[in-house]
Enzyme design. Structure first.
Site, PDB file in Angstrom:
ATOM      1  N   CYS A   1     -40.659 -46.978  -5.254  1.00  0.00           N
ATOM      2  CA  CYS A   1     -41.998 -47.524  -5.014  1.00  0.00           C
ATOM      3  C   CYS A   1     -42.791 -46.555  -4.169  1.00  0.00           C
ATOM      4  O   CYS A   1     -43.067 -46.817  -2.994  1.00  0.00           O
ATOM      5  CB  CYS A   1     -41.886 -48.865  -4.312  1.00  0.00           C
ATOM      6  SG  CYS A   1     -40.955 -50.013  -5.300  1.00  0.00           S
TER       7      CYS A   1
ATOM      8  N   GLY B   1     -23.568 -22.087   0.245  1.00  0.00           N
ATOM      9  CA  GLY B   1     -23.474 -23.471  -0.220  1.00  0.00           C
ATOM     10  C   GLY B   1     -24.107 -23.571  -1.596  1.00  0.00           C
ATOM     11  O   GLY B   1     -23.445 -23.756  -2.621  1.00  0.00           O
TER      12      GLY B   1
ATOM     13  N   GLU C   1     -21.349 -17.920   4.513  1.00  0.00           N
ATOM     14  CA  GLU C   1     -21.211 -19.366   4.280  1.00  0.00           C
ATOM     15  C   GLU C   1     -22.115 -19.832   3.152  1.00  0.00           C
ATOM     16  O   GLU C   1     -23.095 -20.556   3.385  1.00  0.00           O
ATOM     17  CB  GLU C   1     -21.615 -20.122   5.555  1.00  0.00           C
ATOM     18  CG  GLU C   1     -20.815 -19.767   6.769  1.00  0.00           C
ATOM     19  CD  GLU C   1     -21.578 -20.061   8.060  1.00  0.00           C
ATOM     20  OE1 GLU C   1     -22.807 -20.234   8.032  1.00  0.00           O
ATOM     21  OE2 GLU C   1     -20.934 -20.104   9.103  1.00  0.00           O
TER      22      GLU C   1
HETATM   23  N1  LLP Z   1     -24.664 -21.857   7.044  1.00  0.00           N
HETATM   24  C1  LLP Z   1     -25.498 -22.505   7.864  1.00  0.00           C
HETATM   25  C2  LLP Z   1     -25.349 -22.361   9.301  1.00  0.00           C
HETATM   26  C3  LLP Z   1     -26.517 -23.313   7.345  1.00  0.00           C
HETATM   27  O1  LLP Z   1     -27.343 -23.952   8.159  1.00  0.00           O
HETATM   28  C4  LLP Z   1     -26.629 -23.450   5.935  1.00  0.00           C
HETATM   29  C5  LLP Z   1     -27.660 -24.300   5.353  1.00  0.00           C
HETATM   30  C6  LLP Z   1     -25.727 -22.767   5.116  1.00  0.00           C
HETATM   31  C7  LLP Z   1     -24.763 -21.971   5.707  1.00  0.00           C
HETATM   32  C8  LLP Z   1     -25.751 -22.862   3.625  1.00  0.00           C
HETATM   33  O2  LLP Z   1     -26.942 -22.396   3.087  1.00  0.00           O
HETATM   34  P1  LLP Z   1     -27.080 -22.174   1.503  1.00  0.00           P
HETATM   35  O3  LLP Z   1     -26.140 -21.072   1.097  1.00  0.00           O
HETATM   36  O4  LLP Z   1     -26.729 -23.452   0.823  1.00  0.00           O
HETATM   37  O5  LLP Z   1     -28.503 -21.812   1.314  1.00  0.00           O
HETATM   38  N2  LLP Z   1     -31.702 -28.946   2.127  1.00  0.00           N
HETATM   39  C9  LLP Z   1     -32.227 -27.631   1.891  1.00  0.00           C
HETATM   40  C10 LLP Z   1     -31.279 -26.570   2.373  1.00  0.00           C
HETATM   41  C11 LLP Z   1     -30.938 -26.687   3.838  1.00  0.00           C
HETATM   42  C12 LLP Z   1     -29.886 -25.715   4.237  1.00  0.00           C
HETATM   43  C13 LLP Z   1     -29.437 -25.931   5.608  1.00  0.00           C
HETATM   44  N3  LLP Z   1     -28.455 -25.015   6.036  1.00  0.00           N
HETATM   45  C14 LLP Z   1     -32.534 -27.469   0.404  1.00  0.00           C
HETATM   46  O6  LLP Z   1     -32.307 -28.402  -0.352  1.00  0.00           O
HETATM   47  O7  LLP Z   1     -33.029 -26.441  -0.029  1.00  0.00           O
END
Ligand code: LLP
Length: 429
Positions: free
Chosen positions: A353, A284, A282
């Site tokens: 701010c 992102g 998965e």
């Molecule tokens: N699958 C699950 C179950 C997840 O919890 C996440 C991300 C992903 C896939 C995707 O992860 P990626 O490939 O994008 O690393 N806000 C944080 C990242 C939080 C990710 C939460 N879960 C940041 O800006 O670094």
């Protein structure tokens, strides 16, 4: 001196005859003039290429886009049309995906505390699967499934494999001390498997883990694959989901495995371990992060002799909270000359701010930067727009997709009236 590294820009970035930045064949300065700033500019072919890489590496139905990284209807449609399934982590994300015409059968619902409403939504829509995170959720699904005429979608169990990813503590999720999933070590994972397998209304199709986000080290993934393989092989289930988490370079000097390399590491490890289930992932960030830049207008330049130079732009923590939340580093450069020498140290800050409203704590910028310049930060396509806010009632930026010389607006800039859209004040009450 210190020019912006080329690899941080979207695939289809180039320099025009006048020296300024072009993405997808479109002048970024023209985009800023047309759509205003701050502005998220996505290279659509870059997004499509990363989706294709994921599908090529893992196969159709086994490459699932984690929509939390960046979601709007155009993005949902793009990822689905490139052959990806969609990971949605809330009813809201599911709603956007379905509104884009993505079939529910291509969506998987996640979340450590899904409400009954969200579970009902997933059941009514008929999602491919629900990734179950707790014993309370098993109870909830059993109650829903016991109602006449209700068929609960297939379930996967989220397992906490006890593997710590080398990443920021707040985005590391695989370790034992985690709000997510069923703990492997203390036997909860095995108990959850028994509960679901003996349930008359739940159909277990696999197990799932996600060790953390922005992970650069392929060995962490291989370790998680090994732990999950050992747990799942005796269960003989059709699916094994190894989560997302592949990191991307944000600043000069960083390097991360490509999606294809990540695919080989995971699939080779699973094959060697004897996994027969379909292995899916998965991603992102690895799909969306490097596809976009954020363009800002410089509003003030303040020099404090002996201290530092502050460059204030017209956005900030409301369009990119990552520096504030995680201390994340970014690069900055100027649209009019993206690869110019960046000889001056400066701190790029937003308009909120709050002293902590920092976008680039230790930026290098050209000496001739001036008020009115368009400044951009690359690698802002993931967890920027999606984690944005209206702090200080600053409106959220527009998002444009550019491709082959054309720009299409996919999210318009919010207006001040949008800020009142949910406000139910009645004068006199
Ligand atoms: N699958 C699950 C179950 C997840 O919890 C996440 C991300 C992903 C896939 C995707 O992860 P990626 O490939 O994008 O690393 N806000 C944080 C990242 C939080 C990710 C939460 N879960 C940041 O800006 O670094």
């Amino acid at each position: 001196m210190n020019p912006l590294p080329r690899n941080l820009l979207p695939d289809n970035a180039a320099v025009a005859d006048d020296g300024s930045l072009i993405i997808g064949g479109v002048s970024v300065a023209d985009l800023a003039a047309e759509f205003g700033t701050p502005l998220f500019v996505y290279d659509e072919d870059h997004l499509r290429d990363r989706c294709r890489q994921a599908v090529a590496a893992f196969g159709h139905q086994s490459a699932v886009y984690a929509t939390k990284a960046f979601l709007c209807r155009a993005m949902a449609d793009l990822a689905y049309s490139e052959g990806m399934m969609l990971d949605v982590a809330s009813g809201g994300e599911l709603h956007v995906a379905l509104s884009a015409g993505v079939p529910a059968s291509a969506c998987v619902l996640h979340g450590n505390n899904k409400s009954v409403f969200e579970l009902e939504m997933a059941i009514d829509a008929g999602v491919h699967a629900i990734v179950v995170d707790s014993f309370d959720e098993i109870d909830r699904l059993e109650r829903l499934g016991a109602q006449p005429g209700v068929t609960v979608p297939s379930v996967l169990l989220r397992i906490t494999p006890g593997v710590s990813a080398h990443t920021h503590e707040f985005i590391s999720t695989g370790q034992n001390d985690s709000k997510f999933g069923f703990n492997l070590e203390n036997g909860d994972a095995a108990r959850a498997v028994d509960r679901v397998r003996t349930s008359s209304v739940l159909n277990l199709i696999g197990v799932h883990c996600h060790i953390g986000s922005n992970v650069f080290d392929a060995a962490s993934f291989a370790k998680a694959a090994q732990v999950m393989a050992e747990f799942s092989i005796p269960l003989d289930l059709p699916e094994l989901v190894l989560g997302g988490g592949l990191g991307v370079p944000y600043v000069a000097g960083e390097e991360a495995p490509t999606i294809s390399t990540w695919g080989s590491v995971l699939l080779d490890a699973c094959e060697a371990l004897g996994v027969r289930s379909r292995v899916s992932v998965e991603p992102g960030r690895a799909i969306a992060a490097a596809a976009a830049i954020t363009v800002y207008t410089v509003g003030t330049v303040k020099d404090i002799p002996g201290v530092r130079r502050y460059v204030s732009v017209d956005g900030g923590m409301s369009d990119n909270p990552r520096p504030v939340l995680y201390g994340s580093g970014y690069e900055a450069a100027l649209v009019r000359d993206p690869f110019a020498d960046r000889s001056v140290a400066a701190r790029v800050v937003g308009k909120h701010c709050e002293s902590g409203d920092v976008l680039v704590a230790d930026a290098r910028l050209p000496e001739d930067l001036e008020v009115g310049d368009l400044l951009f930060t690359p690698v802002t396509g993931a967890y920027g727009h999606s984690m944005g806010s209206n702090y200080n009632k600053v409106v959220r930026p527009a998002v444009v997709f550019v491709r082959n010389g054309d720009a299409r607006l996919v999210v318009r800039r919010e207006t001040y009236d949008d800020l009142l859209a949910t406000d139910v004040f009645e004068a006199g009450n």
